[in-house]
Design a protein around this motif. Structure first.
Motif, PDB file in Angstrom:
ATOM      1  N   PRO A 191      -0.478 -26.107  14.202  1.00  5.20           N
ATOM      2  CA  PRO A 191      -1.657 -26.731  14.818  1.00  5.20           C
ATOM      3  C   PRO A 191      -1.448 -28.176  15.239  1.00  5.20           C
ATOM      4  N   MET A 192      -2.098 -28.523  16.318  1.00 10.08           N
ATOM      5  CA  MET A 192      -2.076 -29.878  16.867  1.00 10.08           C
ATOM      6  C   MET A 192      -2.750 -30.838  15.881  1.00 10.08           C
ATOM      7  N   PRO A 193      -2.085 -31.953  15.511  1.00 10.17           N
ATOM      8  CA  PRO A 193      -2.697 -32.904  14.577  1.00 10.17           C
ATOM      9  C   PRO A 193      -3.559 -33.931  15.314  1.00 10.17           C
ATOM     10  N   TRP A 194      -4.840 -33.836  15.124  1.00 10.34           N
ATOM     11  CA  TRP A 194      -5.766 -34.788  15.748  1.00 10.34           C
ATOM     12  C   TRP A 194      -6.072 -35.963  14.819  1.00 10.34           C
ATOM     13  N   GLU A 195      -6.021 -35.711  13.503  1.00 11.47           N
ATOM     14  CA  GLU A 195      -6.268 -36.753  12.510  1.00 11.47           C
ATOM     15  C   GLU A 195      -5.232 -36.642  11.405  1.00 11.47           C
ATOM     16  N   ASN A 196      -4.997 -37.743  10.731  1.00 10.74           N
ATOM     17  CA  ASN A 196      -4.047 -37.741   9.614  1.00 10.74           C
ATOM     18  C   ASN A 196      -4.787 -37.372   8.328  1.00 10.74           C
ATOM     19  N   THR A 197      -5.227 -36.122   8.306  1.00 18.20           N
ATOM     20  CA  THR A 197      -5.933 -35.574   7.145  1.00 18.20           C
ATOM     21  C   THR A 197      -5.265 -34.262   6.754  1.00 18.20           C
ATOM     22  N   GLU A 198      -5.729 -33.686   5.659  1.00 15.74           N
ATOM     23  CA  GLU A 198      -5.081 -32.477   5.143  1.00 15.74           C
ATOM     24  C   GLU A 198      -5.019 -31.365   6.180  1.00 15.74           C
ATOM     25  N   LEU A 199      -6.089 -31.188   6.922  1.00 18.23           N
ATOM     26  CA  LEU A 199      -6.134 -30.140   7.932  1.00 18.23           C
ATOM     27  C   LEU A 199      -5.940 -30.694   9.349  1.00 18.23           C
ATOM     28  N   GLY A 200      -5.564 -31.941   9.439  1.00 19.08           N
ATOM     29  CA  GLY A 200      -5.180 -32.539  10.710  1.00 19.08           C
ATOM     30  C   GLY A 200      -6.275 -32.658  11.745  1.00 19.08           C
ATOM     31  N   GLY A 201      -7.540 -32.467  11.340  1.00 21.94           N
ATOM     32  CA  GLY A 201      -8.608 -32.498  12.323  1.00 21.94           C
ATOM     33  C   GLY A 201      -8.602 -31.306  13.247  1.00 21.94           C
ATOM     34  N   PHE A 202      -7.695 -30.355  13.000  1.00 22.24           N
ATOM     35  CA  PHE A 202      -7.616 -29.145  13.824  1.00 22.24           C
ATOM     36  C   PHE A 202      -8.761 -28.188  13.504  1.00 22.24           C
ATOM     37  N   THR A 203      -9.146 -28.112  12.254  1.00 24.00           N
ATOM     38  CA  THR A 203     -10.169 -27.200  11.787  1.00 24.00           C
ATOM     39  C   THR A 203     -10.809 -27.770  10.537  1.00 24.00           C
ATOM     40  N   GLN A 204     -11.978 -27.288  10.209  1.00 19.75           N
ATOM     41  CA  GLN A 204     -12.588 -27.607   8.923  1.00 19.75           C
ATOM     42  C   GLN A 204     -12.304 -26.504   7.907  1.00 19.75           C
TER      43      GLN A 204
END
Length: 541
Positions: free
Chosen positions: A406-419
């Protein structure tokens, strides 16, 4: 003279792999509404078009490249209304939309194949490629599947074999049957009527097979690392004369072009993978009565040398005539370029210089999502793989999942790709650190370098439309001239970690590049190219 009404000439096409782009409904799978929600981001890159990988109804054995309904959207991606909204949003942003067409084969769950396999005398009995076994029960000939093993699968209903160049759940359509050609073109027109601006044609040289089913000869020499060759896959040991790239293919491409010509400003780009890919590219795009553009796998290998780049370009230029090429250094089928060409070393600098090189060559360009972030190949364990190609050839070949995460949109566990807590492929920690949110505020980031150089390309017609003349190369350095009308540009590329000093052989005016790019300069009578740099200069006519 280049026809500027042909928007695709010199266009930059951004490939979106919908499963991995953005998940709008939090089921762990990217979808069409997700693409629409990110349209501002795509438009801000400065690209001209989007290429959508398959979103059609499919059992997903090969993640959409096994189509069960050519004229509908798979529910995991949304609906036809969602697609129409995506088209409208893209057009409102000034973007064209191209969609993948997988015409060589369907899913074995497609109604056409279900009927074809039911008997020897149904209306679609010869819509696929059926052949009797040899007297001893073995396969009809020596053709092999790209995914390993014989290209024939036994069907107990018909008591015959059917041909599959890829998975055995992807039977090849019989293009020698004119009813098949008509039906396939009807599905293409379905999408033209919905407003698509063009098509990326999967395996565009595979449509026809030799009707005599003659055996392929062995290759005289099998060299690992050459185009498409991996010694762990027996497919590489044959010279594929009879199972693809047949002369009848030309006639179908002409029929396809006649259809597209009825819809002004539409285009095609064909994927060509064969032993003579550059020659095939030329044949398929010459004469302006077949494909508009082709790309090959010649820049999707592990050879990042500038000698290889120049040889590839000069080979196609020598035979192209009035045809037009399209180039890519990454897509959904190959290891990401930072890893493949850069061994993950100096990744940011290499991402920028490879991008500048690609966008300076003659032809149109396909950029794969995530390249503008400098993403490395994701590392997955065997247990995490879903790609049947990777599973079959593990561990020598780790498959295609590593470039499809998945494309990383945010530097979070799920990358902002999905909740969702379960994206269809795991987020890679190294990629999360390169998320869009991390790069937006950094003027020196790969993302800004892409945006900046795409702007440079758009404002210099010679980079989009100009002829190309190569001047010098070694393994890490390349210099060439692009000329269009009254604009003449000199480009020098250094892909090494050391300075490169070249003699200044003609008067030139160095053009200022955006700060995100490492620029070369002139020092007295020499050109100085710092590590991973590009020099762009204007030349007198």
């Amino acid at each position: 003279m280049t026809n500027h009404s042909e928007w695709w000439r010199g266009a930059v096409i951004y490939q979106v792999y919908p499963r991995s782009f953005f998940d709008s409904n939090n089921d762990g799978i990217g979808d069409l509404p997700g693409v629409t929600q990110k349209m501002d981001y795509i438009a801000a890159l400065g690209v001209d078009a989007i290429w959508l990988s398959p979103f059609f109804t499919s059992p997903m054995k090969d993640f959409g490249y096994d189509v069960a309904d050519y004229c509908n959207v798979d529910p995991i991606f949304g609906t036809l209304d969602d697609f129409d909204q995506l088209i409208q949003s893209a057009h409102n942003h000034g973007l064209k939309v191209m969609i993948d067409q997988v015409l060589n084969h369907s899913s074995d769950q497609h109604p056409w194949f279900v009927e074809s396999r039911s008997s020897h005398n149904n209306d679609k009995a010869d819509w696929y490629i059926w052949a009797d076994a040899k007297p001893d029960g073995t396969v009809p000939n020596n053709w092999l599947s790209v995914f390993g093993g014989p290209a024939w699968h036994w069907d107990s209903r018909r008591r015959q074999y059917y041909l599959h160049n890829f998975l055995d759940s992807q039977p090849d359509l019989n293009f020698h049957n004119p009813d098949v050609v008509d039906a396939v073109l009807d599905t293409v027109e379905f999408w033209l009527q919905r407003g698509v601006d063009g098509f990326r044609l999967d395996t565009a040289n595979y449509y026809y097979h030799d009707v005599e089913l003659r055996n392929n000869p062995p290759k005289e020499e099998v060299v690992e690392g050459s185009i498409g060759v991996r010694l762990d896959n027996p497919y590489a040991y044959q010279l594929h004369l009879y199972d693809k790239s047949r002369p009848e293919n030309i006639g179908f491409l002409q029929r396809l072009r006649q259809l597209l010509d009825q819809y002004p400003n539409t285009t095609t780009v064909g994927e060509v993978g064969c032993d003579f890919a550059l020659e095939t590219m030329a044949a398929y795009t010459q004469g302006q009565d077949k494909l508009h553009m082709c790309y090959s796998f010649d820049l999707l290998t592990h050879d990042a040398s500038m000698k290889h780049i120049r040889n590839t370009m000069e080979t196609i230029e020598a035979g192209l005539g009035d045809g037009w090429p399209c180039w890519s250094i990454g897509n959904h089928d190959v290891e990401r370029v930072v890893t493949r060409w850069g061994q993950n070393q100096d990744a940011i600098a290499k991402s920028k210089v490879y991008m500048a090189m690609l966008l300076s060559l003659r032809g149109s360009v396909c950029l794969y999502q995530g390249e503008e972030l400098g993403l490395p190949e994701a590392e997955l364990s065997f247990e995490q793989l879903v790609d049947p190609f990777g599973i079959a050839f593990w561990p020598e070949f780790k498959g295609r999942d590593g470039c499809r995460t998945p494309m990383p949109w945010e530097n979070t566990e799920l990358g902002g790709f999905t909740q969702s807590s379960q994206p269809w492929l795991p987020m890679d920690e190294k990629q999360r650190a390169l998320a869009v949110s991390e790069q937006e505020g950094n003027r020196d980031s790969v993302l800004h370098a892409y945006r900046d150089f795409l702007h440079v390309r758009r404002t210099h017609p010679a980079l989009c439309y100009g002829d190309i003349e190569f001047l010098y190369n070694d393994d890490t350095t390349l210099t060439f001239v692009r000329q269009y009308q009254e604009q003449r540009l000199f480009i020098a590329i250094n892909t090494a970690a050391q300075d490169k000093i070249l003699p200044l052989e003609q008067a030139l005016t160095v053009l200022t590049l955006p700060e995100a790019l490492n620029s070369g300069y002139v020092d007295g009578n020499t050109i100085v190219l710092p590590p991973y740099s590009i020099l762009l200069a204007s030349l007198p006519l």
